[in-house]
Design a protein around this motif. Structure first.
Motif, PDB file in Angstrom:
ATOM      1  N   THR A  30     -26.302 -26.345-121.668  1.00 52.03           N
ATOM      2  CA  THR A  30     -25.501 -25.133-121.590  1.00 52.03           C
ATOM      3  C   THR A  30     -24.777 -25.045-120.256  1.00 52.03           C
ATOM      4  O   THR A  30     -23.577 -24.742-120.199  1.00 52.03           O
ATOM      5  CB  THR A  30     -26.386 -23.892-121.783  1.00 52.03           C
ATOM      6  OG1 THR A  30     -27.082 -24.021-123.026  1.00 52.03           O
ATOM      7  CG2 THR A  30     -25.569 -22.626-121.778  1.00 52.03           C
ATOM      8  N   ILE A  31     -25.472 -25.331-119.186  1.00 49.63           N
ATOM      9  CA  ILE A  31     -24.854 -25.276-117.863  1.00 49.63           C
ATOM     10  C   ILE A  31     -23.749 -26.329-117.748  1.00 49.63           C
ATOM     11  O   ILE A  31     -22.679 -26.060-117.191  1.00 49.63           O
ATOM     12  CB  ILE A  31     -25.919 -25.456-116.755  1.00 49.63           C
ATOM     13  CG1 ILE A  31     -26.829 -24.224-116.728  1.00 49.63           C
ATOM     14  CG2 ILE A  31     -25.278 -25.691-115.405  1.00 49.63           C
ATOM     15  CD1 ILE A  31     -27.997 -24.335-115.799  1.00 49.63           C
ATOM     16  N   ALA A  32     -23.995 -27.512-118.295  1.00 52.62           N
ATOM     17  CA  ALA A  32     -22.983 -28.564-118.245  1.00 52.62           C
ATOM     18  C   ALA A  32     -21.735 -28.151-119.019  1.00 52.62           C
ATOM     19  O   ALA A  32     -20.610 -28.357-118.559  1.00 52.62           O
ATOM     20  CB  ALA A  32     -23.553 -29.862-118.803  1.00 52.62           C
ATOM     21  N   LEU A  33     -21.916 -27.558-120.194  1.00 51.76           N
ATOM     22  CA  LEU A  33     -20.758 -27.142-120.993  1.00 51.76           C
ATOM     23  C   LEU A  33     -19.990 -26.009-120.325  1.00 51.76           C
ATOM     24  O   LEU A  33     -18.758 -25.991-120.356  1.00 51.76           O
ATOM     25  CB  LEU A  33     -21.212 -26.720-122.396  1.00 51.76           C
ATOM     26  CG  LEU A  33     -21.717 -27.859-123.277  1.00 51.76           C
ATOM     27  CD1 LEU A  33     -22.240 -27.316-124.592  1.00 51.76           C
ATOM     28  CD2 LEU A  33     -20.626 -28.880-123.517  1.00 51.76           C
ATOM     29  N   ILE A  34     -20.685 -25.084-119.708  1.00 44.00           N
ATOM     30  CA  ILE A  34     -20.004 -23.999-118.998  1.00 44.00           C
ATOM     31  C   ILE A  34     -19.232 -24.567-117.807  1.00 44.00           C
ATOM     32  O   ILE A  34     -18.111 -24.148-117.521  1.00 44.00           O
ATOM     33  CB  ILE A  34     -21.008 -22.912-118.566  1.00 44.00           C
ATOM     34  CG1 ILE A  34     -21.513 -22.181-119.812  1.00 44.00           C
ATOM     35  CG2 ILE A  34     -20.384 -21.934-117.583  1.00 44.00           C
ATOM     36  CD1 ILE A  34     -22.649 -21.224-119.569  1.00 44.00           C
ATOM     37  N   GLY A  35     -19.806 -25.543-117.138  1.00 45.19           N
ATOM     38  CA  GLY A  35     -19.105 -26.199-116.033  1.00 45.19           C
ATOM     39  C   GLY A  35     -17.843 -26.915-116.504  1.00 45.19           C
ATOM     40  O   GLY A  35     -16.797 -26.835-115.860  1.00 45.19           O
ATOM     41  N   LEU A  36     -17.927 -27.600-117.646  1.00 45.17           N
ATOM     42  CA  LEU A  36     -16.748 -28.265-118.199  1.00 45.17           C
ATOM     43  C   LEU A  36     -15.677 -27.251-118.591  1.00 45.17           C
ATOM     44  O   LEU A  36     -14.490 -27.463-118.352  1.00 45.17           O
ATOM     45  CB  LEU A  36     -17.130 -29.112-119.416  1.00 45.17           C
ATOM     46  CG  LEU A  36     -17.899 -30.390-119.113  1.00 45.17           C
ATOM     47  CD1 LEU A  36     -18.391 -31.027-120.399  1.00 45.17           C
ATOM     48  CD2 LEU A  36     -17.024 -31.359-118.344  1.00 45.17           C
ATOM     49  N   LEU A  37     -16.090 -26.143-119.177  1.00 41.82           N
ATOM     50  CA  LEU A  37     -15.134 -25.096-119.529  1.00 41.82           C
ATOM     51  C   LEU A  37     -14.452 -24.559-118.271  1.00 41.82           C
ATOM     52  O   LEU A  37     -13.239 -24.362-118.247  1.00 41.82           O
ATOM     53  CB  LEU A  37     -15.821 -23.963-120.286  1.00 41.82           C
ATOM     54  CG  LEU A  37     -14.926 -22.779-120.659  1.00 41.82           C
ATOM     55  CD1 LEU A  37     -13.808 -23.221-121.592  1.00 41.82           C
ATOM     56  CD2 LEU A  37     -15.756 -21.675-121.285  1.00 41.82           C
ATOM     57  N   GLY A  38     -15.228 -24.359-117.225  1.00 42.11           N
ATOM     58  CA  GLY A  38     -14.654 -23.901-115.961  1.00 42.11           C
ATOM     59  C   GLY A  38     -13.643 -24.879-115.403  1.00 42.11           C
ATOM     60  O   GLY A  38     -12.595 -24.488-114.876  1.00 42.11           O
ATOM     61  N   MET A  39     -13.933 -26.171-115.530  1.00 40.27           N
ATOM     62  CA  MET A  39     -12.988 -27.186-115.060  1.00 40.27           C
ATOM     63  C   MET A  39     -11.688 -27.126-115.853  1.00 40.27           C
ATOM     64  O   MET A  39     -10.593 -27.193-115.282  1.00 40.27           O
ATOM     65  CB  MET A  39     -13.613 -28.581-115.185  1.00 40.27           C
ATOM     66  CG  MET A  39     -14.712 -28.850-114.184  1.00 40.27           C
ATOM     67  SD  MET A  39     -15.664 -30.352-114.524  1.00 40.27           S
ATOM     68  CE  MET A  39     -14.413 -31.588-114.592  1.00 40.27           C
TER      69      MET A  39
END
Length: 95
Positions: A30-39
């Motif tokens: 979940t944290i990785a996907l939120i980070g990718l979305l932020g990017m």
């Protein structure tokens, strides 16, 4: 559709390799996907600000180019044109 299948396949392959060598993924999913979305969203800040400074339309750019970049090629796509049948074109649409 093919890029999504290839991406999922690559992810599964990496997951299998991680399991075989006994390590955990570097970040919770979940944290990785939120980070990718932020990017993805962050990449769109610069073009939007440039358009604002230049006085160019921003809303249309966000709805088309930004949406396509963040959500994929299907986002912001034009509506498909209605399909006509052979009988419609042969008799001018009168049945």
């Amino acid at each position: 559709m093919m890029p999504y299948l290839l991406s999922a396949g690559a992810g599964i392959l990496v997951g299998v390799i991680y399991a075989l060598i006994g390590v955990r993924s570097p970040a919770p999913p979940t944290i990785a996907l939120i980070g990718l979305l932020g990017m993805l969203v962050g990449e769109q800040v610069v073009p939007v600000v440039k358009r604002l400074i230049a006085g160019e339309p921003v809303v249309a750019f966000i709805q088309t180019d930004c949406a396509r970049h963040v959500l994929g090629p299907q986002a912001g796509a034009d509506k498909p044109t209605p399909v006509t049948t052979a009988t419609d074109s042969a008799d001018g649409g009168k049945a």
